[in-house]
Design a protein around this motif. Structure first.
Motif, mmCIF file in Angstrom:
data_model
loop_
_atom_site.group_PDB
_atom_site.id
_atom_site.type_symbol
_atom_site.label_atom_id
_atom_site.label_comp_id
_atom_site.label_asym_id
_atom_site.label_seq_id
_atom_site.Cartn_x
_atom_site.Cartn_y
_atom_site.Cartn_z
ATOM 1 N N ASP A 44 6.864 4.056 9.649
ATOM 2 C CA ASP A 44 7.108 3.105 10.729
ATOM 3 C C ASP A 44 6.268 1.848 10.495
ATOM 4 N N ASP A 45 6.916 0.741 10.220
ATOM 5 C CA ASP A 45 6.205 -0.537 10.000
ATOM 6 C C ASP A 45 5.480 -0.583 8.649
ATOM 7 N N CYS A 84 12.037 -1.154 15.678
ATOM 8 C CA CYS A 84 12.087 0.290 15.461
ATOM 9 C C CYS A 84 13.393 1.015 15.808
ATOM 10 N N HIS A 204 2.210 2.612 12.202
ATOM 11 C CA HIS A 204 2.469 1.826 13.420
ATOM 12 C C HIS A 204 1.164 1.477 14.131
ATOM 13 N N ASP A 358 11.210 1.683 8.716
ATOM 14 C CA ASP A 358 12.214 1.187 9.678
ATOM 15 C C ASP A 358 12.319 -0.340 9.644
ATOM 16 N N GLN A 359 11.307 -0.985 9.122
ATOM 17 C CA GLN A 359 11.335 -2.416 8.786
ATOM 18 C C GLN A 359 10.056 -2.760 8.072
ATOM 19 N N LYS A 371 6.512 -7.842 13.367
ATOM 20 C CA LYS A 371 7.750 -7.917 12.568
ATOM 21 C C LYS A 371 8.765 -8.820 13.281
HETATM 22 CA CA CA Z 1 8.777 0.130 13.415
#
Ligand code: CA
Ligand code: SGN
Length: 534
Positions: A44-45, A84, A204, A358-359, A371
């Motif tokens: 995540d991130d 997300c 995250h 997720d990005q 983001k």
């Molecule tokens: Ca994320």
């Protein structure tokens, strides 16, 4: 032929299928079924800048890198909406946000959407999901799941399971992996293919590393990104009004881990969502944490009186990266555990392993964290895929692929026809060296969550390999154009440069065609604004 003879032939054919001699190594390899297993690893991130296969400046991630060494590294993988839950919805449905309806973290996921795990489950795949989903509702199409509620906690996290909630003591990245390995070892049928989603909460915000790694990473200093002190001169309103600056918007308590007492003592006004009491640690975990972060607080108290904006920015940047990267070191170790298991159990040869995020994320570029923007660091996402015997090892692929493509890719890998209304492209031709079947020349992006935390304005745009055009709308009507080859750091918005007049016209035209192709429109933009207001 009598019954027993027939039975013995059937048994010997089955055992031949189950035990294939690997001629190169002489090892006996278990081949229990024909269809490949699929392991989808997502953090995540996780910025590509924090994976050594992409960039060795900040961190060494030998295990994640292994996936690229044994397979393919995508250097031009992007998301369609850099946040997300929408990214996860795009991955599961193979449809853009405006079609699947999950446009932001706040809206509900419409569970009438068909997702690729549901299709694979029907096709005979065993399916499981462990870690962070962040949907607000439970995933469909899984035999088993253990997921974090919402963002989840780093320490002693609660998991939602089919049998109710459970709190597991320990560190989330290790626990997510323990659950994943336990399922692979003990609770799946080795005679059926599986599709596993192994989803990390890390890295995250608010970046709480494990004990081993906060001890290690708080000792490190990192080089500053070139654009840390970006003044956004050629850019429009959106960059100037976004609230994700390391200096102004990163919290000394929440993010930099100063205590409320330290901050109060220094007379600084500071918010904290996380709050130090909410770390969720046991007394023992907390004592170990304080032994490391206590001295950081004391050191800051001495330095603060002589700090200016620039030295404070650098101090916050270093603190940010120490914790952010510390959480990634655990992800890397744990990815290694899963890859080792596949190797040890001779499952690796028949398993496609994907690592992505997720990005992307800003690690100080443009002075930012977070983001959401279509600019490089958050638009791009890491993507590494290994699939032995199908992907040649060590290949770098620069075609423009997106998180939109996963659903159709996995369905093709499993030999299942994808529904016609999915909007991506299967990556299989790229993976298997049949590039002539790949003709995408632009990718589409649309971000919606505004007004909201970090104040990133609504925008949509397209990127080709050469240019990127972005339209910010809602409370502004502004355009930006970047020359990706000449200006990869995106600091020169050339939308009004006469030299680019023809490019602007062509890119606007192409953007309109792309919107039509994906069935996005001004009517839908307005529809989602109205919905957001409710
Ligand atoms: Ca994320
Ligand atoms: C939290 C974070 C934000 C982050 C969103 C969305 N704030 O609200 O910084 O942008 O999540 O992140 S925090 O103070 O709670 O850390 S996402 O990855 O889930 O989309």
């Amino acid at each position: 032929m009598n019954y027993f003879k027939l039975l013995s032939i059937v048994i010997s054919v089955l055992s031949m299928l189950a035990c294939k001699q690997d001629k190169t190594s002489g090892k006996t390899e278990q081949v229990t079924h024909e269809k490949p297993n699929i392991i989808f690893i997502m953090s995540d991130d996780h910025a590509y800048q924090a994976i050594s296969a992409y960039d060795k400046t900040l961190i060494h991630t030998p295990n994640i890198d292994r996936i690229a060494e044994e397979g393919m590294l995508f250097t031009n993988a992007t998301v369609t909406n850099s946040i997300c839950a929408p990214s996860r919805a795009v991955i599961l449905t193979g449809k853009h946000s405006h079609i699947n309806g999950k446009i932001d973290n706040l809206s509900e996921f419409d569970t009438t959407n068909v997702t690729f795990p549901q299709i694979l489950q029907k096709a005979g795949y065993q399916t499981a999901m462990f870690g962070k989903l962040h949907f607000g509702n439970n995933p469909k199409g899984f035999d088993e799941f253990k997921i974090l509620p919402g963002q989840g906690d780093y320490y002693n996290p609660r998991f939602i399971t089919q049998k109710g909630d459970t709190i597991i003591e320990g560190y989330v990245t290790d626990i997510t992996t323990d659950l994943t390995l336990d399922w692979m070892k003990n609770r799946r049928d080795p005679n059926k293919p599986f599709m596993l989603m192994y989803l990390h909460k890390a890295p995250h915000r608010a970046w709480l590393p494990s004990e081993k790694y906060y001890k290690e990473f708080t000792q490190k200093t990192f080089p500053l990104p070139e654009t840390l002190f970006d003044d956004y001169k050629t850019r429009g309103t959106a960059t100037k009004t976004a609230e994700m600056g390391i200096l102004k918007h990163m919290s000394l308590i929440n993010d930099n881990k100063l205590t409320p007492e330290t901050v109060r003592e220094l007379g600084i006004e500071q918010w904290s969502k996380l709050g130090e009491s909410l770390y969720g640690m046991t007394a023992e975990q907390r004592a170990s944490w304080d032994a490391v972060y206590g001295p950081i607080n004391e050191d800051f108290k001495k330095r603060y009186p002589s700090m200016n904006d620039s030295t404070l920015t650098v101090w916050k940047y270093q603190r940010y990266l120490q914790d952010y990267l510390g959480t990634i070191a655990s992800v890397d170790d744990n990815v290694g555990r899963v890859l080792d298991y596949l190797d040890d159990e001779k499952l690796a040869d028949n398993t496609i392993v994907v690592y992505t995020s997720d990005q992307g994320f800003y690690l100080g570029e443009h002075g930012w964290f977070d983001k959401r923007f279509m600019y490089n660091e958050s638009f791009k996402t890491p993507l590494l895929i290994k699939w032995p015997n199908k992907i040649k090892p060590g290949i770098t692929e620069d075609e423009m692929v997106q998180n939109l493509d996963f659903a159709q890719t996995f369905l093709e890998v499993a030999g299942v026809t994808a529904p016609k209304d999915m909007q991506g492209e299967s990556l299989v031709p790229l993976l298997t060296g049949k590039k002539e079947h790949w003709d995408r020349d632009a990718v589409y992006y649309h971000y919606y969550e505004y007004p909201a935390e970090h104040a990133v304005k609504r925008h949509y745009g397209i990127a080709t390999k050469d240019y990127k055009i972005i339209h910010f709308y809602y409370d502004v009507d502004e355009w930006e154009l970047y020359d990706r080859k000449k200006d990869p750091k995106e600091i020169n918005n050339v939308i009004n440069d006469p030299e680019y007049a023809t490019v602007v016209a062509e890119m606007k035209q192409k953007l309109q065609e792309t919107r039509e192709k994906y069935k996005d429109s001004e009517t839908l933009d307005k529809h989602y604004i109205e919905l957001y207001k409710k």
